[in-house]
Design a protein around this motif. Structure first.
Motif, PDB file in Angstrom:
ATOM      1  N   ALA A   1      32.663 117.542  24.023  1.00  0.00           N
ATOM      2  CA  ALA A   1      33.647 116.322  23.464  1.00  0.00           C
ATOM      3  C   ALA A   1      32.481 115.717  22.159  1.00  0.00           C
ATOM      4  N   LEU A   2      31.524 115.511  22.787  1.00  0.00           N
ATOM      5  CA  LEU A   2      30.602 114.700  21.857  1.00  0.00           C
ATOM      6  C   LEU A   2      30.220 115.432  20.638  1.00  0.00           C
ATOM      7  N   SER A   3      30.092 116.776  20.804  1.00  0.00           N
ATOM      8  CA  SER A   3      29.761 117.697  19.668  1.00  0.00           C
ATOM      9  C   SER A   3      30.951 117.728  18.675  1.00  0.00           C
ATOM     10  N   ARG A   4      32.076 117.616  18.994  1.00  0.00           N
ATOM     11  CA  ARG A   4      33.300 117.616  18.084  1.00  0.00           C
ATOM     12  C   ARG A   4      33.490 116.191  17.430  1.00  0.00           C
ATOM     13  N   SER A   5      33.076 115.066  18.199  1.00  0.00           N
ATOM     14  CA  SER A   5      32.964 113.925  17.422  1.00  0.00           C
ATOM     15  C   SER A   5      31.670 113.659  16.603  1.00  0.00           C
TER      16      SER A   5
END
Length: 179
Positions: A73-77
């Motif tokens: 999720a952090l990569s997408r954020s």
């Protein structure tokens, strides 16, 4: 501001966030995949740099290139933030900076073993252990088959290169005979 400076700042911030969230390994895998996507699909850069393409499409492309739903999720954020700030033309540099910073932080060394024929997993592991013992770090090993070297192997890591190939030995003999 310089592309290198901006890229490293974003990469450091991402690494710090990933470390605090304890997802740095997954983000590292995502960033490696995204970096590989840029290399494997050269048109990705031109597509992402296209000002006529909607941010949502760029988001979808970059997320897919980073692993899609399997990515952290952090990569997408991170991708969302980069697009929001209008820095998409620098994302390839940011991704490569993240990979470099992560490797430095975790003492990961890149190694490459080139052989004339495919080597067994046991032999690859043995070579990995040799490099790890010399470097006191973890080695990410890439193996490559190159029939041109005829036999033997070429081992590369950091700035070290050990060429024990038959081709290089034959070239050495040829040079000696020419003298």
């Amino acid at each position: 501001m310089d592309i290198g400076v901006i890229s490293v700042r974003y990469a450091r911030a991402l690494l710090k966030s990933a470390t605090e969230a304890k997802v740095e390994v997954q983000v590292y895998a995502d960033m490696q995949l995204l970096a590989k996507s840029y290399v494997d699909v050269p048109s990705l850069r031109h597509t992402i740099d296209n000002p006529m393409l909607a941010k949502e499409k760029k988001q979808m492309l970059l997320e897919t290139a980073a692993g899609g739903d399997q990515s952290a999720a952090l990569s997408r954020s991170f991708i969302t933030l980069v697009l929001k700030e209008g820095r998409e033309s620098m994302i390839q540099f940011m991704v490569n900076s993240y990979v470099t910073l992560y490797r430095q932080q975790k003492n990961i060394i890149l190694g490459k073993l080139t052989t004339a024929t495919r080597v067994s997993a046991a032999m690859e592991q043995k070579m990995r252990k040799v490099v790890e013992a010399k470097t006191q770090g973890t080695v990410e090993f890439e193996t490559q088959v190159d029939p041109e070297i005829i036999g033997g192997f070429v081992l590369e890591y950091d700035t070290y290169r050990m060429d024990a190939s038959v081709k290089s030995r034959l070239n050495d003999i040829l040079q000696t005979l020419k003298k």
